[in-house]
Design a protein around this motif. Structure first.
Motif, mmCIF file in Angstrom:
data_model
loop_
_atom_site.group_PDB
_atom_site.id
_atom_site.type_symbol
_atom_site.label_atom_id
_atom_site.label_comp_id
_atom_site.label_asym_id
_atom_site.label_seq_id
_atom_site.Cartn_x
_atom_site.Cartn_y
_atom_site.Cartn_z
ATOM 1 N N ASN A 21 -21.935 -31.747 -25.597
ATOM 2 C CA ASN A 21 -22.328 -30.420 -25.131
ATOM 3 C C ASN A 21 -22.971 -29.582 -26.232
ATOM 4 O O ASN A 21 -22.680 -29.752 -27.418
ATOM 5 C CB ASN A 21 -21.113 -29.674 -24.591
ATOM 6 C CG ASN A 21 -20.558 -30.330 -23.351
ATOM 7 O OD1 ASN A 21 -21.254 -30.493 -22.365
ATOM 8 N ND2 ASN A 21 -19.292 -30.730 -23.410
ATOM 9 N N THR A 23 -24.433 -25.343 -26.746
ATOM 10 C CA THR A 23 -24.685 -24.007 -26.208
ATOM 11 C C THR A 23 -25.588 -23.238 -27.155
ATOM 12 O O THR A 23 -25.623 -23.511 -28.362
ATOM 13 C CB THR A 23 -23.376 -23.213 -26.015
ATOM 14 O OG1 THR A 23 -22.701 -23.122 -27.284
ATOM 15 C CG2 THR A 23 -22.473 -23.877 -25.012
ATOM 16 N N ASP A 69 -26.330 -20.303 -17.998
ATOM 17 C CA ASP A 69 -25.202 -20.301 -18.924
ATOM 18 C C ASP A 69 -25.607 -20.689 -20.341
ATOM 19 O O ASP A 69 -24.769 -20.741 -21.233
ATOM 20 C CB ASP A 69 -24.118 -21.260 -18.433
ATOM 21 C CG ASP A 69 -23.457 -20.782 -17.156
ATOM 22 O OD1 ASP A 69 -22.854 -21.619 -16.452
ATOM 23 O OD2 ASP A 69 -23.559 -19.579 -16.849
ATOM 24 N N LYS A 70 -26.882 -21.008 -20.549
ATOM 25 C CA LYS A 70 -27.408 -21.436 -21.866
ATOM 26 C C LYS A 70 -26.592 -22.644 -22.371
ATOM 27 O O LYS A 70 -26.065 -22.642 -23.502
ATOM 28 C CB LYS A 70 -27.382 -20.289 -22.874
ATOM 29 C CG LYS A 70 -28.161 -19.057 -22.404
ATOM 30 C CD LYS A 70 -28.254 -18.033 -23.519
ATOM 31 C CE LYS A 70 -28.719 -16.702 -23.018
ATOM 32 N NZ LYS A 70 -27.805 -16.000 -22.129
ATOM 33 N N HIS A 71 -26.512 -23.656 -21.532
ATOM 34 C CA HIS A 71 -25.695 -24.820 -21.825
ATOM 35 C C HIS A 71 -26.516 -26.079 -21.566
ATOM 36 O O HIS A 71 -27.118 -26.241 -20.501
ATOM 37 C CB HIS A 71 -24.441 -24.806 -20.941
ATOM 38 C CG HIS A 71 -23.523 -25.948 -21.210
ATOM 39 N ND1 HIS A 71 -23.578 -27.123 -20.506
ATOM 40 C CD2 HIS A 71 -22.524 -26.100 -22.108
ATOM 41 C CE1 HIS A 71 -22.657 -27.952 -20.975
ATOM 42 N NE2 HIS A 71 -22.005 -27.347 -21.936
#
Lengths: 112, 118
Positions: A21, A23, A69-71
């Motif tokens: 992940n 971000t 969500d800027k993910h």
């Protein structure tokens, strides 16, 4: 400035899926990249996604982007011991004139 | 084949000496970059250049110097003013950002130079 963050370590068993992940804080992302670094070597581009897409698949690799969500995530299916490496996400931001901002890298360890 | 080449792969420096790391590319890229990598800290930008005879400081430029006299070459000098120079140094190149902010500015990396102070 614009931050790009990743967790530092991930450990999985061979054959499982890995999800790495990333971000970021600035909403002006244009292109988002995943790079792989093997020990003692430079970075190799694995895949990238343009910010108007939400998913891209390339063989065992799936990139998911949640722009709200800027993910950003990278899923590696059927992870092999040869996938053990450091994975960097990098984002180019319109507000930064396109300069790449790198995350800290996630060290993926694949156990047999 | 087009690519980006760093040399040497390993470099040893005595305290108080300057050393120069080489980076050459034949990808016809306008932009070139130098990064420093330390364990657990990712990549930190030292200097970058978007065009010949012009370069800008990155986040950790102190103790380093660069030149960009040719499009193909972007050498990095680690000076004696750099207090902790032992690290892995990576050079990269890409198309220049200013050409179009919506273009793919994917960076191509060399294989790195590991510098050790002895």
């Amino acid at each position: 400035g614009e931050d790009v963050e990743q967790s530092l370590f991930l450990s999985v068993r061979e054959g499982d899926s890995s999800v790495i992940n990333c971000t970021y804080t600035d909403s002006s992302s244009t292109y988002l990249y995943w790079y792989k670094q093997e020990p003692g070597a430079g970075l190799q581009l694995l895949t990238y996604i343009f910010s108007n897409m939400d998913m891209k698949q390339d063989q065992r690799l799936t990139v998911l982007l949640n722009k709200k969500d800027k993910h950003l995530s990278l899923r590696i299916a059927d992870t092999q011991t040869g996938d053990s490496a450091i994975y960097f996400c990098a984002v180019s931001f319109y507000n930064q004139g396109g300069k790449l901002i790198f995350g800290q890298g996630t060290e993926l360890s694949v156990k047999p | 084949d087009g690519g980006i080449t760093q040399s040497p792969k390993y470099l040893f420096r005595k305290e108080g000496q300057n050393v120069t790391l080489s980076c050459e590319q034949n990808l016809n890229h306008d932009a070139m970059y130098w990064y420093r990598q330390d364990p657990g800290q990712g990549l930190r930008l030292i200097y970058y250049s978007q065009i010949v005879n012009d370069f800008q400081k990155g986040d950790i430029a102190e103790g380093y110097s660069v030149s960009r006299e040719k499009k193909e070459s972007f050498p990095l000098t680690v000076t004696s003013a750099q207090k902790n120079p032992t690290a892995f140094y990576l050079c990269a190149s890409s198309i220049a950002w200013h050409r179009s902010l919506l273009m793919n500015t994917e960076a191509f990396f060399g294989q790195g130079t590991r510098l050790t102070v002895v």
